[in-house]
Scaffold this motif. Sequence first.
Motif, PDB file in Angstrom:
ATOM      1  N   PHE A  36      -1.341 -59.202 -14.743  1.00 13.14           N
ATOM      2  CA  PHE A  36      -0.991 -58.823 -13.383  1.00 13.14           C
ATOM      3  C   PHE A  36      -2.230 -58.306 -12.646  1.00 13.14           C
ATOM      4  CE2 PHE A  36       2.865 -58.399 -15.847  1.00 13.14           C
ATOM      5  CZ  PHE A  36       3.844 -58.942 -15.015  1.00 13.14           C
ATOM      6  N   VAL A  37      -2.260 -58.551 -11.339  1.00 10.50           N
ATOM      7  CA  VAL A  37      -3.243 -57.935 -10.450  1.00 10.50           C
ATOM      8  C   VAL A  37      -2.447 -57.060  -9.490  1.00 10.50           C
ATOM      9  CG1 VAL A  37      -5.006 -58.303  -8.700  1.00 10.50           C
ATOM     10  CG2 VAL A  37      -4.849 -59.857 -10.649  1.00 10.50           C
ATOM     11  N   VAL A  38      -2.786 -55.768  -9.420  1.00 12.93           N
ATOM     12  CA  VAL A  38      -1.949 -54.795  -8.715  1.00 12.93           C
ATOM     13  C   VAL A  38      -2.821 -53.878  -7.857  1.00 12.93           C
ATOM     14  CG1 VAL A  38      -0.332 -54.878 -10.646  1.00 12.93           C
ATOM     15  CG2 VAL A  38      -2.026 -53.054 -10.560  1.00 12.93           C
ATOM     16  N   GLU A  39      -2.191 -53.211  -6.901  1.00 12.81           N
ATOM     17  CA  GLU A  39      -2.930 -52.246  -6.084  1.00 12.81           C
ATOM     18  C   GLU A  39      -3.190 -50.960  -6.859  1.00 12.81           C
ATOM     19  OE1 GLU A  39      -2.796 -51.516  -1.768  1.00 12.81           O
ATOM     20  OE2 GLU A  39      -0.967 -52.737  -1.829  1.00 12.81           O
ATOM     21  N   GLU A  80      -8.322 -51.512  -1.626  1.00  6.70           N
ATOM     22  CA  GLU A  80      -9.355 -51.434  -0.592  1.00  6.70           C
ATOM     23  C   GLU A  80     -10.711 -51.009  -1.156  1.00  6.70           C
ATOM     24  OE1 GLU A  80      -7.204 -47.408  -0.534  1.00  6.70           O
ATOM     25  OE2 GLU A  80      -6.704 -49.525  -0.852  1.00  6.70           O
ATOM     26  N   HIS A  81     -10.736 -50.484  -2.375  1.00  9.64           N
ATOM     27  CA  HIS A  81     -11.999 -50.063  -2.987  1.00  9.64           C
ATOM     28  C   HIS A  81     -12.648 -51.167  -3.821  1.00  9.64           C
ATOM     29  CE1 HIS A  81     -10.947 -46.072  -1.655  1.00  9.64           C
ATOM     30  NE2 HIS A  81      -9.839 -46.080  -2.378  1.00  9.64           N
ATOM     31  N   THR A  82     -11.974 -52.272  -4.021  1.00 10.41           N
ATOM     32  CA  THR A  82     -12.495 -53.352  -4.850  1.00 10.41           C
ATOM     33  C   THR A  82     -13.629 -54.082  -4.134  1.00 10.41           C
ATOM     34  OG1 THR A  82     -10.310 -53.670  -5.853  1.00 10.41           O
ATOM     35  CG2 THR A  82     -11.906 -55.452  -6.113  1.00 10.41           C
ATOM     36  N   LYS A  83     -14.758 -54.225  -4.785  1.00 11.31           N
ATOM     37  CA  LYS A  83     -15.893 -54.931  -4.206  1.00 11.31           C
ATOM     38  C   LYS A  83     -15.659 -56.445  -4.273  1.00 11.31           C
ATOM     39  CE  LYS A  83     -18.144 -51.039  -3.775  1.00 11.31           C
ATOM     40  NZ  LYS A  83     -18.339 -50.405  -2.440  1.00 11.31           N
ATOM     41  N   ASP A  84     -16.199 -57.149  -3.284  1.00 12.83           N
ATOM     42  CA  ASP A  84     -16.047 -58.602  -3.245  1.00 12.83           C
ATOM     43  C   ASP A  84     -16.563 -59.249  -4.530  1.00 12.83           C
ATOM     44  OD1 ASP A  84     -14.913 -58.451  -0.760  1.00 12.83           O
ATOM     45  OD2 ASP A  84     -16.743 -58.968   0.330  1.00 12.83           O
ATOM     46  N   HIS A 136      -3.655 -68.633 -18.182  1.00 10.09           N
ATOM     47  CA  HIS A 136      -2.582 -67.640 -18.123  1.00 10.09           C
ATOM     48  C   HIS A 136      -1.991 -67.577 -16.720  1.00 10.09           C
ATOM     49  CE1 HIS A 136      -3.532 -66.024 -22.089  1.00 10.09           C
ATOM     50  NE2 HIS A 136      -4.808 -66.001 -21.737  1.00 10.09           N
ATOM     51  N   ASP A 137      -0.673 -67.499 -16.621  1.00  8.94           N
ATOM     52  CA  ASP A 137      -0.042 -67.211 -15.336  1.00  8.94           C
ATOM     53  C   ASP A 137      -0.268 -65.739 -15.009  1.00  8.94           C
ATOM     54  OD1 ASP A 137       0.882 -69.799 -15.229  1.00  8.94           O
ATOM     55  OD2 ASP A 137       2.878 -69.310 -16.000  1.00  8.94           O
ATOM     56  N   VAL A 138      -0.457 -65.447 -13.708  1.00 13.24           N
ATOM     57  CA  VAL A 138      -0.766 -64.080 -13.265  1.00 13.24           C
ATOM     58  C   VAL A 138       0.174 -63.701 -12.125  1.00 13.24           C
ATOM     59  CG1 VAL A 138      -2.511 -62.586 -12.196  1.00 13.24           C
ATOM     60  CG2 VAL A 138      -3.188 -64.241 -13.957  1.00 13.24           C
ATOM     61  N   GLY A 139       0.669 -62.473 -12.166  1.00 14.74           N
ATOM     62  CA  GLY A 139       1.489 -61.953 -11.079  1.00 14.74           C
ATOM     63  C   GLY A 139       0.674 -61.035 -10.185  1.00 14.74           C
ATOM     64  N   LEU A 140       0.709 -61.276  -8.880  1.00  9.85           N
ATOM     65  CA  LEU A 140       0.013 -60.440  -7.902  1.00  9.85           C
ATOM     66  C   LEU A 140       1.038 -59.539  -7.220  1.00  9.85           C
ATOM     67  CD1 LEU A 140      -2.491 -59.651  -6.187  1.00  9.85           C
ATOM     68  CD2 LEU A 140      -1.917 -61.567  -4.680  1.00  9.85           C
ATOM     69  N   LEU A 141       0.825 -58.213  -7.303  1.00 19.24           N
ATOM     70  CA  LEU A 141       1.754 -57.234  -6.740  1.00 19.24           C
ATOM     71  C   LEU A 141       1.081 -56.425  -5.645  1.00 19.24           C
ATOM     72  CD1 LEU A 141       3.249 -55.627 -10.002  1.00 19.24           C
ATOM     73  CD2 LEU A 141       4.084 -57.633  -8.778  1.00 19.24           C
ATOM     74  N   PRO A 152      -4.715 -56.259   0.407  1.00 12.22           N
ATOM     75  CA  PRO A 152      -5.980 -56.801  -0.121  1.00 12.22           C
ATOM     76  C   PRO A 152      -5.812 -57.988  -1.045  1.00 12.22           C
ATOM     77  CG  PRO A 152      -5.442 -54.676  -1.128  1.00 12.22           C
ATOM     78  CD  PRO A 152      -4.502 -54.862   0.021  1.00 12.22           C
ATOM     79  N   GLY A 153      -4.589 -58.246  -1.513  1.00 16.89           N
ATOM     80  CA  GLY A 153      -4.347 -59.402  -2.359  1.00 16.89           C
ATOM     81  C   GLY A 153      -4.681 -60.717  -1.687  1.00 16.89           C
ATOM     82  N   ALA A 154      -4.739 -60.722  -0.355  1.00 16.30           N
ATOM     83  CA  ALA A 154      -5.073 -61.953   0.371  1.00 16.30           C
ATOM     84  C   ALA A 154      -6.434 -62.497  -0.041  1.00 16.30           C
ATOM     85  CB  ALA A 154      -5.059 -61.685   1.880  1.00 16.30           C
TER      86      ALA A 154
END
Length: 235
Positions: free
Chosen positions: A35-38, A66-70, A84-89, A100-102
């Motif tokens: 998963f990728v999460v806030e 918002e703190h994640t660097k590009d 792997h399948d990944v879930g974005l939350l 920021p998931g965009a």
Amino acid sequence: MTGILYLIPVPLGPTAPQESLPANVLTVIHPLTHFVVEQAKTARAFLKAAGTAKPLQELLLEELNEHTKDAALDRLLEPLRAGHDVGLLSEAGCPAVADPGANLVALAQKENIRVVPLIGPSSLLLALMASGLNGQRFAFQGYLPAKEADRSKTLRELEAESRKRMQTQLFIETPYRNRAMFDAILQACQPATRLTVATDLTLPGESVITKTIAQWKKQTPPEIERRPTVFLLLA
């Protein structure tokens, strides 16, 4: 083959996932291990309530906020590249919308990784649906400037654009500044402009009220401080 990036909606407040998410969304969540999460803490609480095949401590959660660097975004695609399948939350509502998931979705699209959006609550669409304003032409403006002078100038510009194009303008504010935003709208906009205040959508205290600026000025302000709110204007 690469994995699938699932865009997983989250309830808009402290309600059980089973109350606001379709059953097929919970079915998609169940087998996922990446998963990728806030925020990991709140994401774990959601996943525990939604139900996962593996224990929470065996899931891989990476944070994107918002703190994640590009430069760190590329690394978040590695599980997908490995199949792997990944879930974005998001923290609430639909990921990648005012979220920021965009940025991760954009990278996935560039690499031709399949992106699958799942059905769930969107405060913006729910507010528009219940507002009685123009649902044929609308624009989401995100957060308006925080400084008073800049905010008032932007509100007048949005109102003028709304009048010119018959376009509903949607925007949000940090909850603790909701009352300041409401007061600024009443000061900046014309009496005949319609304003919708949509608060606590899908929650027990839900309220969606549309009145003209002139009508709003004659009544007690809505109780919106520190409560998630969407504002909509139509001149």
